[in-house]
Design a protein around this motif. Structure first.
Motif, PDB file in Angstrom:
ATOM      1  N   GLN A 154      48.872 -56.145 -23.767  1.00  0.00           N
ATOM      2  CA  GLN A 154      50.287 -56.405 -24.024  1.00  0.00           C
ATOM      3  C   GLN A 154      51.076 -56.565 -22.729  1.00  0.00           C
ATOM      4  OE1 GLN A 154      51.649 -57.009 -27.124  1.00  0.00           O
ATOM      5  NE2 GLN A 154      49.467 -57.101 -27.535  1.00  0.00           N
ATOM      6  N   THR A 155      50.533 -56.102 -21.619  1.00  0.00           N
ATOM      7  CA  THR A 155      51.270 -56.165 -20.358  1.00  0.00           C
ATOM      8  C   THR A 155      51.102 -57.497 -19.632  1.00  0.00           C
ATOM      9  OG1 THR A 155      49.447 -55.056 -19.231  1.00  0.00           O
ATOM     10  CG2 THR A 155      51.277 -53.670 -20.006  1.00  0.00           C
ATOM     11  N   VAL A 156      50.207 -58.339 -20.106  1.00  0.00           N
ATOM     12  CA  VAL A 156      50.060 -59.674 -19.508  1.00  0.00           C
ATOM     13  C   VAL A 156      50.262 -60.756 -20.583  1.00  0.00           C
ATOM     14  CG1 VAL A 156      48.636 -58.954 -17.549  1.00  0.00           C
ATOM     15  CG2 VAL A 156      47.524 -59.570 -19.692  1.00  0.00           C
ATOM     16  N   LYS A 157      51.253 -60.529 -21.431  1.00  0.00           N
ATOM     17  CA  LYS A 157      51.524 -61.461 -22.537  1.00  0.00           C
ATOM     18  C   LYS A 157      51.749 -62.895 -22.060  1.00  0.00           C
ATOM     19  CE  LYS A 157      53.445 -58.723 -26.275  1.00  0.00           C
ATOM     20  NZ  LYS A 157      54.619 -58.478 -27.101  1.00  0.00           N
ATOM     21  N   ASP A 158      52.292 -63.044 -20.869  1.00  0.00           N
ATOM     22  CA  ASP A 158      52.549 -64.383 -20.355  1.00  0.00           C
ATOM     23  C   ASP A 158      51.253 -65.177 -20.151  1.00  0.00           C
ATOM     24  OD1 ASP A 158      52.310 -62.341 -18.242  1.00  0.00           O
ATOM     25  OD2 ASP A 158      52.488 -64.020 -16.842  1.00  0.00           O
ATOM     26  N   LEU A 159      50.117 -64.495 -20.087  1.00  0.00           N
ATOM     27  CA  LEU A 159      48.826 -65.170 -19.932  1.00  0.00           C
ATOM     28  C   LEU A 159      48.120 -65.407 -21.267  1.00  0.00           C
ATOM     29  CD1 LEU A 159      47.443 -63.274 -16.798  1.00  0.00           C
ATOM     30  CD2 LEU A 159      48.586 -65.495 -16.870  1.00  0.00           C
ATOM     31  N   HIS A 160      48.705 -64.925 -22.349  1.00  0.00           N
ATOM     32  CA  HIS A 160      48.079 -65.078 -23.660  1.00  0.00           C
ATOM     33  C   HIS A 160      47.832 -66.534 -24.043  1.00  0.00           C
ATOM     34  CE1 HIS A 160      48.980 -60.790 -25.335  1.00  0.00           C
ATOM     35  NE2 HIS A 160      48.200 -60.775 -24.264  1.00  0.00           N
ATOM     36  N   PRO A 161      48.773 -67.472 -23.811  1.00  0.00           N
ATOM     37  CA  PRO A 161      48.466 -68.866 -24.166  1.00  0.00           C
ATOM     38  C   PRO A 161      47.240 -69.399 -23.428  1.00  0.00           C
ATOM     39  CG  PRO A 161      50.823 -68.602 -23.841  1.00  0.00           C
ATOM     40  CD  PRO A 161      50.175 -67.323 -23.391  1.00  0.00           C
ATOM     41  N   GLN A 162      47.097 -69.049 -22.154  1.00  0.00           N
ATOM     42  CA  GLN A 162      45.916 -69.480 -21.398  1.00  0.00           C
ATOM     43  C   GLN A 162      44.645 -68.845 -21.950  1.00  0.00           C
ATOM     44  OE1 GLN A 162      48.142 -68.713 -17.491  1.00  0.00           O
ATOM     45  NE2 GLN A 162      46.339 -69.856 -16.870  1.00  0.00           N
ATOM     46  N   ALA A 163      44.734 -67.569 -22.296  1.00  0.00           N
ATOM     47  CA  ALA A 163      43.571 -66.873 -22.844  1.00  0.00           C
ATOM     48  C   ALA A 163      43.161 -67.512 -24.171  1.00  0.00           C
ATOM     49  CB  ALA A 163      43.875 -65.395 -23.036  1.00  0.00           C
ATOM     50  N   LYS A 164      44.139 -67.769 -25.028  1.00  0.00           N
ATOM     51  CA  LYS A 164      43.846 -68.382 -26.321  1.00  0.00           C
ATOM     52  C   LYS A 164      43.206 -69.749 -26.131  1.00  0.00           C
ATOM     53  CE  LYS A 164      46.081 -69.722 -30.631  1.00  0.00           C
ATOM     54  NZ  LYS A 164      47.366 -69.792 -31.363  1.00  0.00           N
ATOM     55  N   ASP A 165      43.755 -70.542 -25.225  1.00  0.00           N
ATOM     56  CA  ASP A 165      43.204 -71.872 -24.953  1.00  0.00           C
ATOM     57  C   ASP A 165      41.770 -71.773 -24.440  1.00  0.00           C
ATOM     58  OD1 ASP A 165      43.533 -74.807 -24.660  1.00  0.00           O
ATOM     59  OD2 ASP A 165      43.297 -74.336 -22.517  1.00  0.00           O
ATOM     60  N   TRP A 166      41.528 -70.844 -23.505  1.00  0.00           N
ATOM     61  CA  TRP A 166      40.176 -70.692 -22.971  1.00  0.00           C
ATOM     62  C   TRP A 166      39.216 -70.303 -24.076  1.00  0.00           C
ATOM     63  CZ3 TRP A 166      36.067 -67.509 -22.699  1.00  0.00           C
ATOM     64  CH2 TRP A 166      35.070 -67.842 -21.780  1.00  0.00           C
ATOM     65  N   LEU A 167      39.580 -69.325 -24.882  1.00  0.00           N
ATOM     66  CA  LEU A 167      38.697 -68.890 -25.952  1.00  0.00           C
ATOM     67  C   LEU A 167      38.379 -70.027 -26.923  1.00  0.00           C
ATOM     68  CD1 LEU A 167      40.286 -65.394 -26.642  1.00  0.00           C
ATOM     69  CD2 LEU A 167      38.015 -65.811 -25.665  1.00  0.00           C
ATOM     70  N   LEU A 168      39.408 -70.779 -27.305  1.00  0.00           N
ATOM     71  CA  LEU A 168      39.203 -71.875 -28.256  1.00  0.00           C
ATOM     72  C   LEU A 168      38.360 -72.997 -27.677  1.00  0.00           C
ATOM     73  CD1 LEU A 168      42.764 -72.066 -29.868  1.00  0.00           C
ATOM     74  CD2 LEU A 168      40.650 -71.205 -30.928  1.00  0.00           C
ATOM     75  N   THR A 169      38.513 -73.276 -26.396  1.00  0.00           N
ATOM     76  CA  THR A 169      37.775 -74.393 -25.785  1.00  0.00           C
ATOM     77  C   THR A 169      36.386 -73.995 -25.284  1.00  0.00           C
ATOM     78  OG1 THR A 169      38.835 -74.030 -23.633  1.00  0.00           O
ATOM     79  CG2 THR A 169      39.868 -75.637 -25.129  1.00  0.00           C
ATOM     80  N   HIS A 170      36.045 -72.728 -25.403  1.00  0.00           N
ATOM     81  CA  HIS A 170      34.731 -72.277 -24.957  1.00  0.00           C
ATOM     82  C   HIS A 170      33.906 -71.666 -26.099  1.00  0.00           C
ATOM     83  CE1 HIS A 170      36.666 -72.835 -21.076  1.00  0.00           C
ATOM     84  NE2 HIS A 170      35.447 -72.920 -20.579  1.00  0.00           N
ATOM     85  N   GLY A 171      34.228 -72.064 -27.318  1.00  0.00           N
ATOM     86  CA  GLY A 171      33.407 -71.673 -28.458  1.00  0.00           C
ATOM     87  C   GLY A 171      33.644 -70.269 -28.980  1.00  0.00           C
ATOM     88  N   HIS A 172      34.811 -69.720 -28.719  1.00  0.00           N
ATOM     89  CA  HIS A 172      35.103 -68.364 -29.178  1.00  0.00           C
ATOM     90  C   HIS A 172      36.297 -68.367 -30.137  1.00  0.00           C
ATOM     91  CE1 HIS A 172      32.277 -66.774 -26.247  1.00  0.00           C
ATOM     92  NE2 HIS A 172      32.842 -67.530 -25.327  1.00  0.00           N
ATOM     93  N   SER A 173      36.278 -69.280 -31.085  1.00  0.00           N
ATOM     94  CA  SER A 173      37.410 -69.398 -32.011  1.00  0.00           C
ATOM     95  C   SER A 173      37.556 -68.182 -32.913  1.00  0.00           C
ATOM     96  CB  SER A 173      37.311 -70.679 -32.842  1.00  0.00           C
ATOM     97  OG  SER A 173      36.102 -70.702 -33.559  1.00  0.00           O
ATOM     98  N   SER A 174      36.447 -67.561 -33.301  1.00  0.00           N
ATOM     99  CA  SER A 174      36.567 -66.380 -34.165  1.00  0.00           C
ATOM    100  C   SER A 174      37.198 -65.219 -33.402  1.00  0.00           C
ATOM    101  CB  SER A 174      35.215 -65.983 -34.755  1.00  0.00           C
ATOM    102  OG  SER A 174      34.304 -65.640 -33.731  1.00  0.00           O
ATOM    103  N   GLU A 175      36.890 -65.086 -32.119  1.00  0.00           N
ATOM    104  CA  GLU A 175      37.509 -64.043 -31.309  1.00  0.00           C
ATOM    105  C   GLU A 175      38.995 -64.324 -31.115  1.00  0.00           C
ATOM    106  OE1 GLU A 175      34.632 -65.535 -30.672  1.00  0.00           O
ATOM    107  OE2 GLU A 175      33.125 -64.023 -30.181  1.00  0.00           O
ATOM    108  N   ALA A 176      39.334 -65.600 -30.879  1.00  0.00           N
ATOM    109  CA  ALA A 176      40.752 -65.973 -30.742  1.00  0.00           C
ATOM    110  C   ALA A 176      41.504 -65.662 -32.026  1.00  0.00           C
ATOM    111  CB  ALA A 176      40.876 -67.462 -30.388  1.00  0.00           C
ATOM    112  N   ALA A 177      40.881 -65.956 -33.157  1.00  0.00           N
ATOM    113  CA  ALA A 177      41.520 -65.671 -34.444  1.00  0.00           C
ATOM    114  C   ALA A 177      41.710 -64.170 -34.637  1.00  0.00           C
ATOM    115  CB  ALA A 177      40.683 -66.245 -35.584  1.00  0.00           C
ATOM    116  N   ALA A 178      40.733 -63.392 -34.212  1.00  0.00           N
ATOM    117  CA  ALA A 178      40.835 -61.941 -34.372  1.00  0.00           C
ATOM    118  C   ALA A 178      41.956 -61.367 -33.508  1.00  0.00           C
ATOM    119  CB  ALA A 178      39.506 -61.284 -34.006  1.00  0.00           C
ATOM    120  N   VAL A 179      42.100 -61.873 -32.302  1.00  0.00           N
ATOM    121  CA  VAL A 179      43.099 -61.326 -31.386  1.00  0.00           C
ATOM    122  C   VAL A 179      44.487 -61.898 -31.650  1.00  0.00           C
ATOM    123  CG1 VAL A 179      43.787 -61.141 -28.960  1.00  0.00           C
ATOM    124  CG2 VAL A 179      41.398 -60.887 -29.589  1.00  0.00           C
TER     125      VAL A 179
END
Length: 121
Positions: free
Chosen positions: A53-78
């Motif tokens: 929660q303390t690096v929320k500004d990086l969440h869009p990048q994290a979500k994009d990385w997860l989705l583009t690297h085959g981790h869509s279920s993890e992105a959905a969970a988080v």
């Protein structure tokens, strides 16, 4: 608690670098990881960012990385993405009937044969 607070602040600073090797080395130095673990430190770094929660500004990048690297279920969970998130209501129970705090339905116990619709033919 102060030790964890200090560790967490330092980890957040290192996570903000987005440098997998720095994150890995920090966690090894702190005794949280061993050399060579985890198997995919880049994935682990992005999951830590996604879950913090303390690096929320990086969440869009994290979500994009997860989705583009085959981790869509993890992105959905988080992040709550995907088909199940469309069903979520504002009640805080995921839009499902019988969520947390809802009364349990009364089950009638009856003797005798099951109703006709449940009998096998």
């Amino acid at each position: 608690m102060t030790d964890y607070h200090t560790f967490r602040q330092q980890l957040d600073v290192v996570l903000r670098t987005l440098d997998v090797e720095k994150v890995r080395q920090f966690l090894v130095d702190q005794g949280h990881w061993d050399e060579g673990t985890p198997a995919d430190p880049e994935f682990a770094m992005w999951m830590m960012i996604a879950g913090s929660q303390t690096v929320k500004d990086l969440h869009p990048q994290a979500k994009d990385w997860l989705l583009t690297h085959g981790h869509s279920s993890e992105a959905a969970a988080v992040f709550g993405t995907g088909p199940s998130s469309a069903r979520k209501g504002s009640q805080g129970n995921g839009g499902k009937k019988g969520g947390r705090g809802a009364p349990r339905p009364v089950q009638n116990k009856r003797s005798g044969p099951p109703p006709r619709s449940q009998r096998q033919k």
